[in-house]
Design an enzyme around this catalytic site. Structure first.
Site, mmCIF file in Angstrom:
data_model
loop_
_atom_site.group_PDB
_atom_site.id
_atom_site.type_symbol
_atom_site.label_atom_id
_atom_site.label_comp_id
_atom_site.label_asym_id
_atom_site.label_seq_id
_atom_site.Cartn_x
_atom_site.Cartn_y
_atom_site.Cartn_z
ATOM 1 N N ALA A 1 -12.576 -6.395 12.763
ATOM 2 C CA ALA A 1 -12.120 -7.778 12.967
ATOM 3 C C ALA A 1 -10.760 -7.989 12.308
ATOM 4 C CB ALA A 1 -13.153 -8.759 12.396
ATOM 5 N N ASN B 1 0.992 -2.564 5.207
ATOM 6 C CA ASN B 1 0.153 -1.362 5.340
ATOM 7 C C ASN B 1 -1.079 -1.377 4.426
ATOM 8 O OD1 ASN B 1 -0.226 1.765 5.667
ATOM 9 N ND2 ASN B 1 0.136 1.451 3.471
ATOM 10 N N GLY C 1 0.838 -1.207 0.000
ATOM 11 C CA GLY C 1 0.000 0.000 0.000
ATOM 12 C C GLY C 1 0.867 1.249 0.000
ATOM 13 N N TYR D 1 -13.872 -4.647 9.055
ATOM 14 C CA TYR D 1 -12.606 -3.905 9.197
ATOM 15 C C TYR D 1 -12.027 -4.055 10.604
ATOM 16 C CZ TYR D 1 -9.441 0.149 8.802
ATOM 17 O OH TYR D 1 -8.342 0.984 8.792
ATOM 18 N N LYS E 1 -8.467 -5.760 11.748
ATOM 19 C CA LYS E 1 -7.429 -4.993 12.447
ATOM 20 C C LYS E 1 -7.130 -5.582 13.829
ATOM 21 C CE LYS E 1 -6.617 -2.095 9.128
ATOM 22 N NZ LYS E 1 -5.325 -2.146 8.437
#
Ligand SMILES: NC(=O)c1ccc[n+]([C@@H]2O[C@H](COP(=O)([O-])OP(=O)(O)OC[C@H]3O[C@@H](n4cnc5c(N)ncnc54)[C@H](O)[C@@H]3O)[C@@H](O)[C@H]2O)c1
Length: 249
Positions: free
Chosen positions: A159, A92, A13, A157, A161
Site C-alpha cells: 500500500a 529512498n 536512506g 508495504y 509503495k
C-alpha cells in the site's frame, strides 16, 4: 540547469543498500551529497561518507527520522542554509514489517505507511518551494514492484509503495511547468539488507519468477535513478520505471 555545476543531491536512506549506490553514482558527476538515515548507529553512514570522501566528494550525513514532519522541515532548513539549494531529492528510505493481514497490528501498518509514504510527502513538501523558485529540480521516489502486483504478507508495504506511485504522478503534473521532473523507480528483488533476511524458500520462489534468473544489484537501480535526473531522460515525468529483471512486465 548546467549539470557541470555541482548539484546538491539529498538521498534519504543513503547510508546503505540502494541509497548508498545512488549516492556513489552521483559522486561520478562531482555532486554534493547529503545522506539521511535512521540507523541505530553511524557505522554504515560513516562507511558511505568515507567512500564519497575518497572520491573527493563533499558529503554530509544526518540522522533524522523522515517520517517526522517537523524534524524533516528542520533538516531541509539546515541543508538550505548549509548548501544554498537542493537540486535532486531521492526519496529512498524504507522499511518492512511483514506479516499476514490477519496478524497485522496497527503499529505494523502505521510504521510502514509513515516511514515509506508519509516521508515522501514530508521531504518533497520541504523542497518543492525552493525548487519552484529555482525553476529546476529532479525528484525520484523509490517505489517497489510489490506496489504494482501485491505480495503476501506485505499489505502495509505494498500500500505504501502504490501510494508513492499516485503521489509521483500527481506532483509531476503540479510542477512540470516549473522545470521540475518527478518520477519513480520500482525495483524488484534487490540484494540489500532488506532482502538478506528472507527465508531461502521465499528467495527461491521469487527467483523462479524472474525471467533474468537472478536478483538485482543496488547499482542497477542507481543507474536508472541517475538517468532520471539527467538530460538523457528530459522528456520523462510522472513515470514509474520498473527495474526488476522482468518479474513484472
Ligand atoms: N531491496 C529490495 O529488494 C527493494 C525492492 C524494492 C524496493 N526497495 C525499496 O528501496 C529502498 C531502499 O531499500 P534497501 O533495500 O536499500 O534498504 P536498506 O534496509 O538496506 O536501507 C534502508 C535505508 O533507509 C533508512 N531508513 C529506514 N527508516 C528510516 C527513517 N525512519 N528515517 C530515515 N531513514 C530511514 C535506513 O537508515 C537505511 O539507510 C526502500 O524504500 C525499499 O522499500 C527495495
Amino acid at each position: 540547469m548546467d549539470e557541470r555545476v555541482s548539484r546538491v543531491v539529498v538521498v534519504t536512506g543513503g547510508s546503505r543498500g540502494i541509497g548508498r549506490s545512488v549516492a556513489l553514482k552521483f559522486a561520478e558527476e562531482n555532486a554534493t551529497v547529503v545522506l539521511v538515515h535512521y540507523d541505530p548507529d553511524e557505522s554504515a553512514a560513516n562507511e558511505t561518507l568515507s567512500m564519497l570522501d575518497s572520491k573527493g566528494i563533499t558529503a554530509e550525513s544526518y540522522k533524522v527520522d523522515v517520517s517526522a514532519y517537523g524534524a524533516v522541515e528542520e533538516l531541509f532548513h539546515e541543508i538550505m542554509e548549509r548548501f544554498g539549494k537542493v537540486d535532486v531529492l531521492v526519496n529512498n528510505a524504507g522499511i518492512t514489517r511483514d506479516t499476514l493481514l490477519m496478524r497485522m497490528e496497527e503499529k505494523h501498518w502505521d510504521a510502514v505507511i509513515n516511514v515509506n509514504l508519509k516521508s515522501v510527502f514530508n521531504c518533497t513538501h520541504a523542497v518543492i518551494r525552493p525548487m519552484i523558485k529555482q525553476r529546476s529540480g529532479w525528484i525520484v521516489n523509490i517505489s517497489s514492484v510489490v506496489g504494482q502486483i501485491g505480495n503476501i504478507g506485505q499489505a502495509n508495504y505494498s500500500a505504501s509503495k502504490a501510494g508513492i506511485m499516485g503521489f509521483t504522478k500527481t506532483v509531476a503534473r503540479e510542477v512540470a511547468s516549473r522545470g521540475i521532473r518527478v518520477n519513480a523507480v520500482a525495483p524488484g528483488f534487490i540484494e540489500t539488507e532488506m532482502t538478506a533476511s528472507l527465508p531461502e524458500k521465499v528467495r527461491e520462489k521469487f527467483l523462479e519468477q524472474i525471467p533474468l534468473g537472478r536478483m538485482g544489484k543496488p547499482e542497477e537501480v542507481a543507474e536508472v535513478v541517475y538517468w532520471l535526473c539527467s538530460e538523457s531522460s528530459s522528456y520523462l515525468t510522472g513515470q514509474i520505471i520498473h527495474v526488476n529483471g522482468g518479474l513484472y512486465m
